[in-house]
Design an enzyme around this catalytic site. Structure first.
Site, PDB file in Angstrom:
ATOM      1  N   LEU A 125       0.885  -1.010   0.068  1.00  0.00           N
ATOM      2  CA  LEU A 125      -0.237   0.041   0.059  1.00  0.00           C
ATOM      3  C   LEU A 125       0.752   1.197   0.065  1.00  0.00           C
ATOM      4  O   LEU A 125       1.706   1.633   0.999  1.00  0.00           O
ATOM      5  CB  LEU A 125      -0.827  -0.058   1.323  1.00  0.00           C
ATOM      6  N   HIS A 229       5.919   3.235  11.502  1.00  0.00           N
ATOM      7  CA  HIS A 229       6.422   4.336  10.869  1.00  0.00           C
ATOM      8  C   HIS A 229       5.586   5.320  10.877  1.00  0.00           C
ATOM      9  O   HIS A 229       4.409   5.147  10.762  1.00  0.00           O
ATOM     10  CB  HIS A 229       6.987   3.968   9.505  1.00  0.00           C
TER      11      HIS A 229
END
Length: 344
Positions: A125, A229
Site C-alpha cells: 500500500l 513508521h
C-alpha cells in the site's frame, strides 16, 4: 474521477516512480524494474488463473480516469508462506522463577514463527504524497475489501497486514541494528532490497532459530517493537477501524506490527451489499462518502461516491458509470466508507 483498477503492463513506469518515493522499508515495492515487471506479470497470471494458490497475488493501482495518471498502488497476496516460508516474531513471555531465592521474572521474548502460513495478506500500500487528500488513501486501502467481498472464494479465512516499522529518513532501523544486523551482517537497506527482489533464501539460512529475550536488545530497539513508521500510522488506524487487531506478531526486519482479522469480520466486507445502479443525476443531499465497486473480476473498478448507504437503487452520472465500467441495470457493491462519517 479517481478509480481503482487492476494493474497493467503499461503501469511499469508509474510504479517505478512510486517506488522511488517510498523512502525505503516497503519491501514489496522495490525500485527495481525487473522485479516490478515480474510482479505485474504475476498479477496478470493470477487474474487469468494460470498460477497455483501459493503464487497468486492481485495488484491494483489508483488512477485519475480523466488524465490516466497513476498515484497509488495496493495489493493482495492470496496465500502467504506456501512456497517460501513466511516469518514473523511472536512476542511472548518466558518465566524464570525460583521460590527458594524468591525470584520471579517474566521476560518478554521473541519466538520465530510461521503461524500465518496460508493467510491472505494485504500488502504494497503506497500513495503518492501529492495524492494524500480527498479520501484517496481510504479508497486505495479499502477498495481491496470490495474485491475480496465480491470474490470471497478466492481468499482464505484469515487476512493479515504487515505494517511498516520505525525507520528514519536515512534507512536506519533501531530494531534491525540491534538484532537483525548481528545475524545477517548487512545493512537494513540491503536486506530489505534482497527480500523485495525475491532473494529470500538468506532469511531461512541466517535467521536465529532460538527465542530471543528482548531485554538483550537496545532500549531504542525495545521501544519500537510493534510500533509503526509515522507515515504508516494513518494506514494502521484505517485497518483497526475495519476490525484488524495487533496480536503480538511483528516483522523480523523492522519490528513493525502485523495486524490480522477474520475475513468475514472485516467491516467493509461484512456490511457491503449489492444494489442496482441507474443513470441520472444523484439527488441532492448531505450523504456520506461510500465505496462503490463493480462485480467484474477481470475489469474490476472501485471509486468513492456520495450516496445513501442504505439505498436499494444507486443513481450515478454517465461519467461515473463509465469510470466504473458498468451500465444502468447492473448491480454494484456499496458500503459506507467509514463506520463514522469521513469528509472527503
Amino acid at each position: 474521477m479517481r478509480v481503482i483498477r487492476p494493474v497493467e503492463h503499461a503501469d511499469i513506469a508509474a510504479l517505478m516512480q512510486l517506488a522511488g518515493k517510498t523512502g525505503g522499508g516497503l519491501t514489496s515495492l522495490p525500485a527495481n524494474e525487473a522485479t516490478l515487471a515480474a510482479r505485474i506479470e504475476r498479477a496478470l497470471k493470477t487474474w487469468s488463473d494460470e498460477l497455483p494458490k501459493g503464487e497468486q497475488g492481485y495488484v491494483f493501482v489508483l488512477e485519475d480516469s480523466e488524465t490516466g495518471e497513476v498515484g497509488g498502488i495496493c495489493a493482495i497476496e492470496v496465500a502467504v508462506g506456501l512456497n517460501d516460508p513466511w516469518y514473523n516474531y511472536r512476542v511472548g513471555t518466558l518465566v524464570h522463577a525460583s521460590k527458594e531465592l524468591n525470584v520471579y521474572n517474566a521476560l518478554p521474548t521473541l519466538f520465530l514463527s510461521n503461524d500465518h502460513t496460508g493467510s491472505s495478506e494485504l500488502c504494497t500500500l503506497f500513495l503518492d504524497p501529492e495524492w494524500r487528500k480527498e479520501g484517496n488513501g481510504y479508497l486505495l486501502s479499502k477498495s481491496r475489501f470490495m474485491f475480496m467481498a465480491a470474490f470471497r472464494d478466492k481468499f482464505n479465512e484469515k487476512v493479515v497486514a504487515e505494517m511498516r516499522g520505525v525507520i528514519d529518513e536515512h534507512g536506519y532501523s533501531p530494531f534491525w541494528q540491534s538484532l537483525g544486523k548481528r545475524f545477517f551482517s548487512m545493512d537494513f537497506s540491503r536486506a530489505d532490497f534482497l527480500c523485495g527482489t525475491g532473494q529470500k533464501a538468506f532469511i531461512a539460512e541466517l535467521m536465529p532459530k532460538h527465542p530471543i529475550y528482548t531485554h538483550f536488545l537496545s532500549e531504542e530497539a525495545q521501544a519500537v517493537i510493534g510500533e509503526v513508521h509515522p507515515q504508516t500510522a494513518p494506514a494502521r488506524a484505517v485497518l483497526e477501524k475495519e476490525g484488524f487487531r495487533y496480536r503480538h506478531y511483528i516483522d523480523i526486519f523492522d519490528g513493525g506490527p502485523t495486524l490480522e482479522c477474520d475475513i468475514d469480520r472485516v467491516r467493509a466486507i461484512r456490511k457491503s451489499r449489492l444494489v442496482e445502479v441507474a443513470e441520472g443525476q444523484p439527488a441532492p443531499g448531505d450523504y456520506p462518502a461510500c465505496l462503490v465497486a463493480n462485480e467484474n473480476y477481470h475489469h474490476f473498478r472501485a471509486a468513492l461516491v456520495r450516496a445513501d448507504p442504505q439505498t436499494s437503487r444507486l443513481v450515478l452520472t454517465a461519467a461515473q458509470l463509465d469510470a466504473l465500467k458498468c451500465r444502468a441495470g447492473d448491480h454494484v457493491r456499496l458500503v459506507r466508507l467509514c463506520a463514522e462519517e469521513k469528509t472527503v
